[in-house]
Design a protein around this motif. Structure first.
Motif, PDB file in Angstrom:
ATOM      1  N   GLN A 235      -9.292  -4.232  -8.120  1.00 52.79           N
ATOM      2  CA  GLN A 235      -8.114  -5.013  -7.738  1.00 52.79           C
ATOM      3  C   GLN A 235      -7.125  -4.119  -7.010  1.00 52.79           C
ATOM      4  O   GLN A 235      -6.997  -2.937  -7.321  1.00 52.79           O
ATOM      5  CB  GLN A 235      -7.439  -5.633  -8.964  1.00 52.79           C
ATOM      6  N   LEU A 236      -6.430  -4.723  -6.056  1.00 45.57           N
ATOM      7  CA  LEU A 236      -5.356  -4.061  -5.327  1.00 45.57           C
ATOM      8  C   LEU A 236      -4.096  -4.898  -5.485  1.00 45.57           C
ATOM      9  O   LEU A 236      -4.137  -6.112  -5.257  1.00 45.57           O
ATOM     10  CB  LEU A 236      -5.710  -3.927  -3.849  1.00 45.57           C
TER      11      LEU A 236
ATOM     12  N   ILE B 100      -9.678   5.824  -5.964  1.00 50.71           N
ATOM     13  CA  ILE B 100      -9.558   5.635  -4.516  1.00 50.71           C
ATOM     14  C   ILE B 100      -9.917   6.880  -3.717  1.00 50.71           C
ATOM     15  O   ILE B 100     -10.083   6.808  -2.501  1.00 50.71           O
ATOM     16  CB  ILE B 100      -8.148   5.155  -4.115  1.00 50.71           C
ATOM     17  N   HIS B 101     -10.041   8.046  -4.373  1.00 52.86           N
ATOM     18  CA  HIS B 101     -10.070   9.292  -3.610  1.00 52.86           C
ATOM     19  C   HIS B 101     -11.200   9.386  -2.577  1.00 52.86           C
ATOM     20  O   HIS B 101     -11.020  10.053  -1.556  1.00 52.86           O
ATOM     21  CB  HIS B 101     -10.103  10.506  -4.547  1.00 52.86           C
TER      22      HIS B 101
ATOM     23  N   PHE C 261       6.406   3.984  11.096  1.00 54.71           N
ATOM     24  CA  PHE C 261       5.722   3.792   9.812  1.00 54.71           C
ATOM     25  C   PHE C 261       4.955   5.059   9.443  1.00 54.71           C
ATOM     26  O   PHE C 261       4.485   5.786  10.329  1.00 54.71           O
ATOM     27  CB  PHE C 261       4.726   2.638   9.893  1.00 54.71           C
ATOM     28  N   ALA C 262       4.818   5.292   8.140  1.00 54.26           N
ATOM     29  CA  ALA C 262       4.027   6.423   7.658  1.00 54.26           C
ATOM     30  C   ALA C 262       3.230   6.007   6.433  1.00 54.26           C
ATOM     31  O   ALA C 262       3.804   5.497   5.463  1.00 54.26           O
ATOM     32  CB  ALA C 262       4.928   7.599   7.319  1.00 54.26           C
ATOM     33  N   ILE C 263       1.923   6.227   6.491  1.00 46.73           N
ATOM     34  CA  ILE C 263       1.049   5.906   5.370  1.00 46.73           C
ATOM     35  C   ILE C 263       0.754   7.192   4.613  1.00 46.73           C
ATOM     36  O   ILE C 263       0.598   8.267   5.217  1.00 46.73           O
ATOM     37  CB  ILE C 263      -0.257   5.229   5.862  1.00 46.73           C
ATOM     38  N   SER C 264       0.698   7.095   3.293  1.00 46.79           N
ATOM     39  CA  SER C 264       0.383   8.247   2.461  1.00 46.79           C
ATOM     40  C   SER C 264      -0.369   7.767   1.230  1.00 46.79           C
ATOM     41  O   SER C 264      -0.419   6.568   0.949  1.00 46.79           O
ATOM     42  CB  SER C 264       1.655   9.009   2.070  1.00 46.79           C
TER      43      SER C 264
ATOM     44  N   ASP D 128      -3.962   6.614  -7.868  1.00 45.67           N
ATOM     45  CA  ASP D 128      -4.712   5.537  -7.206  1.00 45.67           C
ATOM     46  C   ASP D 128      -3.769   4.585  -6.460  1.00 45.67           C
ATOM     47  O   ASP D 128      -3.903   3.349  -6.551  1.00 45.67           O
ATOM     48  CB  ASP D 128      -5.578   4.776  -8.210  1.00 45.67           C
ATOM     49  N   THR D 129      -2.863   5.182  -5.737  1.00 48.62           N
ATOM     50  CA  THR D 129      -1.815   4.424  -5.051  1.00 48.62           C
ATOM     51  C   THR D 129      -1.709   4.879  -3.605  1.00 48.62           C
ATOM     52  O   THR D 129      -1.814   6.075  -3.310  1.00 48.62           O
ATOM     53  CB  THR D 129      -0.467   4.613  -5.755  1.00 48.62           C
TER      54      THR D 129
END
Length: 111
Positions: A3-4, A29-30, A67-70, A76-77
């Motif tokens: 689930q997300l 998630i790694h 925007f920046a994704i990390s 697990d986020t």
């Protein structure tokens, strides 16, 4: 079951900022690439940002520099920091890992 769950959306004024979170359960998630998509009213779903397992990022041209994704694998986020928001960013934002999608979080930018 994987689930997300997304959170962090809301109503923000032109030029404002929001930070979205996507928490995964049922999976670590790694090893995986995680994607943020969005779907605005009357528009097709589009890929906004991606982050690979090694941390390499990719962005849609419309959000580059804003925007920046990390990711935090220990939690697990995955995050999406959104700055200098404009009304065109108004959309449902969804997290994606392989074939799994979250329910989305709504972002509305007022002019």
């Amino acid at each position: 079951q994987v689930q997300l769950v997304e959170s962090g959306g809301g109503l923000v004024q032109f030029g404002g900022s929001l930070r979205l979170s996507c928490v995964a359960s049922g999976i670590l998630i790694h090893p995986f690439t995680i994607n943020w998509y969005r779907q605005g009213p009357g528009k097709e779903r589009e890929l906004v940002a991606s982050i690979t397992n090694s941390g390499r990022t990719n962005y849609a041209d419309s959000v580059k520099g804003r925007f920046a994704i990390s990711r935090d694998n220990a939690k697990d986020t995955v995050f999406l920091q959104m700055n200098n928001l404009v009304p065109e960013d108004t959309a449902q934002y969804l997290c994606n890992l392989r074939y799994t999608w979250g329910q989305g979080t709504q972002v509305t930018v007022s002019s």
